[in-house]
Design a protein around this motif. Sequence first.
Motif, PDB file in Angstrom:
ATOM      1  N   PHE A   1      30.257  41.653  37.264  1.00  0.00           N
ATOM      2  CA  PHE A   1      30.094  41.887  38.927  1.00  0.00           C
ATOM      3  C   PHE A   1      28.467  41.093  39.229  1.00  0.00           C
ATOM      4  O   PHE A   1      28.587  40.391  40.087  1.00  0.00           O
ATOM      5  CB  PHE A   1      30.218  43.070  39.524  1.00  0.00           C
ATOM      6  CG  PHE A   1      32.008  43.239  39.330  1.00  0.00           C
ATOM      7  CD1 PHE A   1      32.673  42.774  39.966  1.00  0.00           C
ATOM      8  CD2 PHE A   1      32.271  44.468  38.518  1.00  0.00           C
ATOM      9  CE1 PHE A   1      34.215  43.009  39.751  1.00  0.00           C
ATOM     10  CE2 PHE A   1      33.609  44.547  38.196  1.00  0.00           C
ATOM     11  CZ  PHE A   1      34.433  43.861  39.062  1.00  0.00           C
TER      12      PHE A   1
ATOM     13  N   ASP B   1      40.804  40.270  45.468  1.00  0.00           N
ATOM     14  CA  ASP B   1      41.739  39.692  44.337  1.00  0.00           C
ATOM     15  C   ASP B   1      42.304  38.339  44.532  1.00  0.00           C
ATOM     16  O   ASP B   1      42.628  37.768  43.373  1.00  0.00           O
ATOM     17  CB  ASP B   1      43.194  40.756  44.445  1.00  0.00           C
ATOM     18  CG  ASP B   1      42.641  42.417  43.983  1.00  0.00           C
ATOM     19  OD1 ASP B   1      41.964  42.304  43.163  1.00  0.00           O
ATOM     20  OD2 ASP B   1      42.990  43.032  44.910  1.00  0.00           O
TER      21      ASP B   1
ATOM     22  N   LEU C   1      33.556  26.652  46.161  1.00  0.00           N
ATOM     23  CA  LEU C   1      33.880  27.517  45.323  1.00  0.00           C
ATOM     24  C   LEU C   1      34.478  28.910  45.898  1.00  0.00           C
ATOM     25  O   LEU C   1      33.986  29.696  46.623  1.00  0.00           O
ATOM     26  CB  LEU C   1      32.630  28.019  44.268  1.00  0.00           C
ATOM     27  CG  LEU C   1      33.130  28.770  43.184  1.00  0.00           C
ATOM     28  CD1 LEU C   1      33.940  28.139  42.017  1.00  0.00           C
ATOM     29  CD2 LEU C   1      31.965  29.457  42.418  1.00  0.00           C
TER      30      LEU C   1
ATOM     31  N   LEU D   1      36.756  28.572  39.368  1.00  0.00           N
ATOM     32  CA  LEU D   1      35.973  28.417  38.125  1.00  0.00           C
ATOM     33  C   LEU D   1      36.203  29.519  37.206  1.00  0.00           C
ATOM     34  O   LEU D   1      35.853  30.672  37.291  1.00  0.00           O
ATOM     35  CB  LEU D   1      34.463  28.314  38.524  1.00  0.00           C
ATOM     36  CG  LEU D   1      33.580  28.352  37.258  1.00  0.00           C
ATOM     37  CD1 LEU D   1      33.638  27.027  36.394  1.00  0.00           C
ATOM     38  CD2 LEU D   1      32.030  28.374  37.660  1.00  0.00           C
TER      39      LEU D   1
ATOM     40  N   GLY E   1      35.289  37.576  45.684  1.00  0.00           N
ATOM     41  CA  GLY E   1      35.132  39.080  46.094  1.00  0.00           C
ATOM     42  C   GLY E   1      36.289  39.953  46.302  1.00  0.00           C
ATOM     43  O   GLY E   1      36.368  41.140  46.039  1.00  0.00           O
TER      44      GLY E   1
HETATM   45  P1  ADP Z   1      39.806  40.536  38.805  1.00  0.00           P
HETATM   46  O1  ADP Z   1      39.875  41.695  38.074  1.00  0.00           O
HETATM   47  O2  ADP Z   1      40.659  40.763  40.053  1.00  0.00           O
HETATM   48  O3  ADP Z   1      40.281  39.037  38.036  1.00  0.00           O
HETATM   49  P2  ADP Z   1      37.257  39.527  38.663  1.00  0.00           P
HETATM   50  O4  ADP Z   1      36.194  40.757  38.410  1.00  0.00           O
HETATM   51  O5  ADP Z   1      37.611  38.775  37.576  1.00  0.00           O
HETATM   52  O6  ADP Z   1      38.553  40.048  39.357  1.00  0.00           O
HETATM   53  O7  ADP Z   1      36.518  38.722  40.056  1.00  0.00           O
HETATM   54  C1  ADP Z   1      36.372  39.459  40.780  1.00  0.00           C
HETATM   55  C2  ADP Z   1      36.181  38.159  42.056  1.00  0.00           C
HETATM   56  O8  ADP Z   1      35.086  37.226  41.476  1.00  0.00           O
HETATM   57  C3  ADP Z   1      37.481  37.382  42.271  1.00  0.00           C
HETATM   58  O9  ADP Z   1      37.181  36.996  43.586  1.00  0.00           O
HETATM   59  C4  ADP Z   1      37.248  36.272  41.275  1.00  0.00           C
HETATM   60  O10 ADP Z   1      37.784  35.074  42.074  1.00  0.00           O
HETATM   61  C5  ADP Z   1      35.642  36.055  41.362  1.00  0.00           C
HETATM   62  N1  ADP Z   1      35.086  35.093  40.244  1.00  0.00           N
HETATM   63  C6  ADP Z   1      35.094  35.800  39.064  1.00  0.00           C
HETATM   64  N2  ADP Z   1      34.573  34.811  38.109  1.00  0.00           N
HETATM   65  C7  ADP Z   1      34.194  33.902  38.834  1.00  0.00           C
HETATM   66  C8  ADP Z   1      33.345  32.756  38.624  1.00  0.00           C
HETATM   67  N3  ADP Z   1      33.045  32.331  37.294  1.00  0.00           N
HETATM   68  N4  ADP Z   1      33.224  31.947  39.522  1.00  0.00           N
HETATM   69  C9  ADP Z   1      33.470  32.332  40.849  1.00  0.00           C
HETATM   70  N5  ADP Z   1      34.292  33.126  41.313  1.00  0.00           N
HETATM   71  C10 ADP Z   1      34.543  34.239  40.355  1.00  0.00           C
END
Ligand code: ADP
Length: 326
Positions: free
Chosen positions: A12, A33, A121, A91, A31
Motif C-alpha cells: 500500500f 476495488d 493511471l 499497470l 484506491g
Molecule cells: P486488491 O487486493 O483489491 O487487488 P490491491 O492492493 O492490489 O487491491 O490494490 C489497491 C489499489 O491500488 C487498487 O485500486 C489497485 O487498482 C491499485 N493498484 C495496485 N497496484 C497498482 C499499480 N502498480 N499501479 C497503479 N495502481 C495500482
Amino acid sequence: MKYPGQPMTPEFDLIAKYFTRPVTRAVLGVGDDCALIRVVDGCELAISTDTLVSGTHFFPDADAFKLGHKALAVNLSDLAAMGAAPRYVTLALTLPAVDDAWLAAFSRGFFKLADETGIELIGGDTTRGPLSMTLTVFGEVPAGKALRRDGARAGDDIWVSGSLGGAALALKHLQGALTLEPVFLERALERLNLPVPRNALGGALVAVAHSAIDISDGLVADLGHICERSRLAAVVEWPSVPLSPALLPVGPVFRLPCALAGGDDYELCFTASENERMAIDVIAATTGVALTRIGKMQAGDSQVTVRDKDGVPMNIPVAGFDQFLA
Ligand code: ADP
Ligand code: MG
C-alpha cells in the motif's frame, strides 16, 4: 494473494507513494476495488494489453526511467494504430524486490509520457516475482471509425510514418553484431529505448485512412497482417522506404533486415485512397510527423512483395522480430 513465508511487501505504501495521483477524467482512480470510468456517448472503447518481461522484452539491467516510458509507449502505440485517443491505463507490476530508486525512476518515466499523452493511471496490481509489467490501455474512438487491419482496399496507397530500422539496429549493436559510431548509436538507442507513440497521427488518420497497424515486429510482418485481414496483397517499393538515419552508414546486410524485418520502431503503417494524398500531406504538416508513400495494396494472395529499384522482387530477410533478446 500472498503465500506464507514470503515477506509481505509494503504494497500500500508503494502504491500510494509511486502510483497514486489524482484523476481528472476518471470517476474513480487508484484506491478502491475497481476504477470507474464513464463511457462517452457515440464512442467505442479501444482496449489493449501488452506485457514486457525482463530478459525477453528488455535487458534485466535496463534503465528504470526508460522502462517506465517504453512500457507505456508500446501500449499507447496500439491505441495510435486504431486511431483511438488515449484515456486510461492500468499497470500490473511484478517486482523481485521493493527498490525505491528503481520505483522512483520507473514511475517518473511512466508519468512523464502519461502526462504528455493525456492518459490517466486508474489502477493496477503489485506482486512479488521476476520483473515484468502488464499494462492495459483504454482509448476512445468515434463509433465505427476505428482503423482496423481488415479495412484496406485494392488500389490503396501504403504509407509509413517517420523512419524505420533504428531500434533494430541499436539492438544489433547491443548484441555485438556490429559497432555503431557514437553519433549514430545515440539516435538508434533512443529509438529502441524511448519510442515515441504516434497518437496524434493515429487520431488524425481516422478521417482519411482505411486501415492501420503499428510496426512492432517489422514492416513486412506487420503489413502482412493488414494483407491477411484485408485479403489483399501489398507491393512495397524498397527505394521509397524511409530509413532511419542510423542505417545510412551501415551496409545492406544490416540495412535490409533492420528496415524491413526489425521490430520496435512503433511507427504507423496505414493505407488510404489515392484521393487522400493531399489530406495526408496536411496531416504530416500539422502533426510534424513525416509520412511517406511506400507502395500499393492490390488484389492477390495476402503476401507482401518488396521490389528493388528495378522493380524486381527482393528476398526479404527474416519475417518478423522474434521477441527474444538472448
Ligand atoms: P486488491 O487486493 O483489491 O487487488 P490491491 O492492493 O492490489 O487491491 O490494490 C489497491 C489499489 O491500488 C487498487 O485500486 C489497485 O487498482 C491499485 N493498484 C495496485 N497496484 C497498482 C499499480 N502498480 N499501479 C497503479 N495502481 C495500482
Ligand atoms: Mg491486487
